[in-house]
Structures are given as C-alpha cells and as structure tokens.
Design a protein around this motif. Sequence first.
Motif, PDB file in Angstrom:
ATOM      1  N   GLY A  60       0.809  -1.206   0.000  1.00 40.23           N
ATOM      2  CA  GLY A  60       0.000   0.000   0.000  1.00 40.23           C
ATOM      3  C   GLY A  60       0.844   1.258   0.000  1.00 40.23           C
ATOM      4  N   ARG A  61       1.898   1.268   0.823  1.00 33.28           N
ATOM      5  CA  ARG A  61       2.769   2.448   0.873  1.00 33.28           C
ATOM      6  C   ARG A  61       3.577   2.584  -0.417  1.00 33.28           C
ATOM      7  NH1 ARG A  61       2.238   5.302   5.934  1.00 33.28           N
ATOM      8  NH2 ARG A  61       0.412   4.235   6.713  1.00 33.28           N
ATOM      9  N   LEU A  62       4.009   1.466  -0.981  1.00 41.67           N
ATOM     10  CA  LEU A  62       4.742   1.531  -2.249  1.00 41.67           C
ATOM     11  C   LEU A  62       3.852   2.092  -3.359  1.00 41.67           C
ATOM     12  CD1 LEU A  62       6.710  -1.844  -2.200  1.00 41.67           C
ATOM     13  CD2 LEU A  62       7.669   0.465  -2.022  1.00 41.67           C
ATOM     14  N   ARG A  63       2.624   1.599  -3.444  1.00 46.46           N
ATOM     15  CA  ARG A  63       1.691   2.087  -4.464  1.00 46.46           C
ATOM     16  C   ARG A  63       1.423   3.580  -4.293  1.00 46.46           C
ATOM     17  NH1 ARG A  63      -0.604  -2.969  -4.243  1.00 46.46           N
ATOM     18  NH2 ARG A  63      -1.981  -2.447  -2.528  1.00 46.46           N
ATOM     19  N   ALA A  64       1.184   4.004  -3.051  1.00 47.59           N
ATOM     20  CA  ALA A  64       0.912   5.415  -2.789  1.00 47.59           C
ATOM     21  C   ALA A  64       2.109   6.281  -3.167  1.00 47.59           C
ATOM     22  CB  ALA A  64       0.546   5.618  -1.315  1.00 47.59           C
ATOM     23  N   SER A  65       3.301   5.822  -2.829  1.00 48.57           N
ATOM     24  CA  SER A  65       4.517   6.571  -3.150  1.00 48.57           C
ATOM     25  C   SER A  65       4.713   6.676  -4.657  1.00 48.57           C
ATOM     26  CB  SER A  65       5.733   5.901  -2.503  1.00 48.57           C
ATOM     27  OG  SER A  65       6.895   6.641  -2.738  1.00 48.57           O
ATOM     28  N   LEU A  66       4.506   5.577  -5.359  1.00 48.68           N
ATOM     29  CA  LEU A  66       4.648   5.596  -6.822  1.00 48.68           C
ATOM     30  C   LEU A  66       3.600   6.489  -7.478  1.00 48.68           C
ATOM     31  CD1 LEU A  66       5.449   1.834  -7.379  1.00 48.68           C
ATOM     32  CD2 LEU A  66       6.982   3.764  -7.830  1.00 48.68           C
ATOM     33  N   ARG A  67       2.370   6.470  -6.964  1.00 46.85           N
ATOM     34  CA  ARG A  67       1.323   7.353  -7.494  1.00 46.85           C
ATOM     35  C   ARG A  67       1.694   8.819  -7.293  1.00 46.85           C
ATOM     36  NH1 ARG A  67      -2.489   3.664  -5.492  1.00 46.85           N
ATOM     37  NH2 ARG A  67      -2.638   4.847  -3.578  1.00 46.85           N
ATOM     38  N   PHE A  68       2.184   9.143  -6.093  1.00 43.95           N
ATOM     39  CA  PHE A  68       2.566  10.528  -5.824  1.00 43.95           C
ATOM     40  C   PHE A  68       3.703  10.968  -6.734  1.00 43.95           C
ATOM     41  CE2 PHE A  68       5.566  13.406  -3.749  1.00 43.95           C
ATOM     42  CZ  PHE A  68       4.757  14.537  -3.665  1.00 43.95           C
ATOM     43  N   LEU A  69       4.748  10.149  -6.846  1.00 45.88           N
ATOM     44  CA  LEU A  69       5.875  10.526  -7.696  1.00 45.88           C
ATOM     45  C   LEU A  69       5.440  10.657  -9.151  1.00 45.88           C
ATOM     46  CD1 LEU A  69       8.779   8.438  -6.136  1.00 45.88           C
ATOM     47  CD2 LEU A  69       8.449  10.930  -6.046  1.00 45.88           C
ATOM     48  N   GLY A  70       4.555   9.787  -9.611  1.00 49.36           N
ATOM     49  CA  GLY A  70       4.055   9.886 -10.968  1.00 49.36           C
ATOM     50  C   GLY A  70       3.270  11.174 -11.196  1.00 49.36           C
ATOM     51  N   ALA A  71       2.563  11.621 -10.159  1.00 46.49           N
ATOM     52  CA  ALA A  71       1.751  12.832 -10.286  1.00 46.49           C
ATOM     53  C   ALA A  71       2.608  14.096 -10.364  1.00 46.49           C
ATOM     54  CB  ALA A  71       0.787  12.929  -9.109  1.00 46.49           C
TER      55      ALA A  71
END
Length: 75
Positions: A60-71
């Motif tokens: 969950g934290r990895l997905r959230a981090s990747l989403r934020f960096l992608g944004a």
Amino acid sequence: LRWRDAAYGIVLQQAEAQIAPDGVSREQTFSYQRFVLEFLLLCRMAAVGAGKGAPAGIDGRLRASLRFLGAVMDA
C-alpha cells in the motif's frame, strides 16, 4: 527464522513511518523518497523471492509513493 520475522516487522514499521498514507515522504524531499522507495522495493523483492510474500502495508505504501511521484513528474 525469528530474526527474519523481526526484520520483516521493522521494514513494515519503517514503510509506514517513512511514507505517509497519501504517498508523500515524511521527509518531504524527492531524493530521500526515491531512496526509501528503492530500499522498500528491494526488501519486498527479497521477501517474495524467499517465499515469504509482502504484507499489504508495504504494498500500500509503495503504491501510494509511486502514485505521488508519478503525479509530480514532468511529461
């Protein structure tokens, strides 16, 4: 086996301590966020490779981090 479970718990605790639920690094720096992300990905890969599987907290934290960096990335 006991030391592996202890280390696994520490990694999960640090994933939650270093990355907020919205994916932003608690340090609020992109370079440190990338470092944490790479470290957690390596830990996840090692756990999966050892047949242990990754807990939902890390994913969950990895997905959230990747989403934020992608944004925040440039096109």
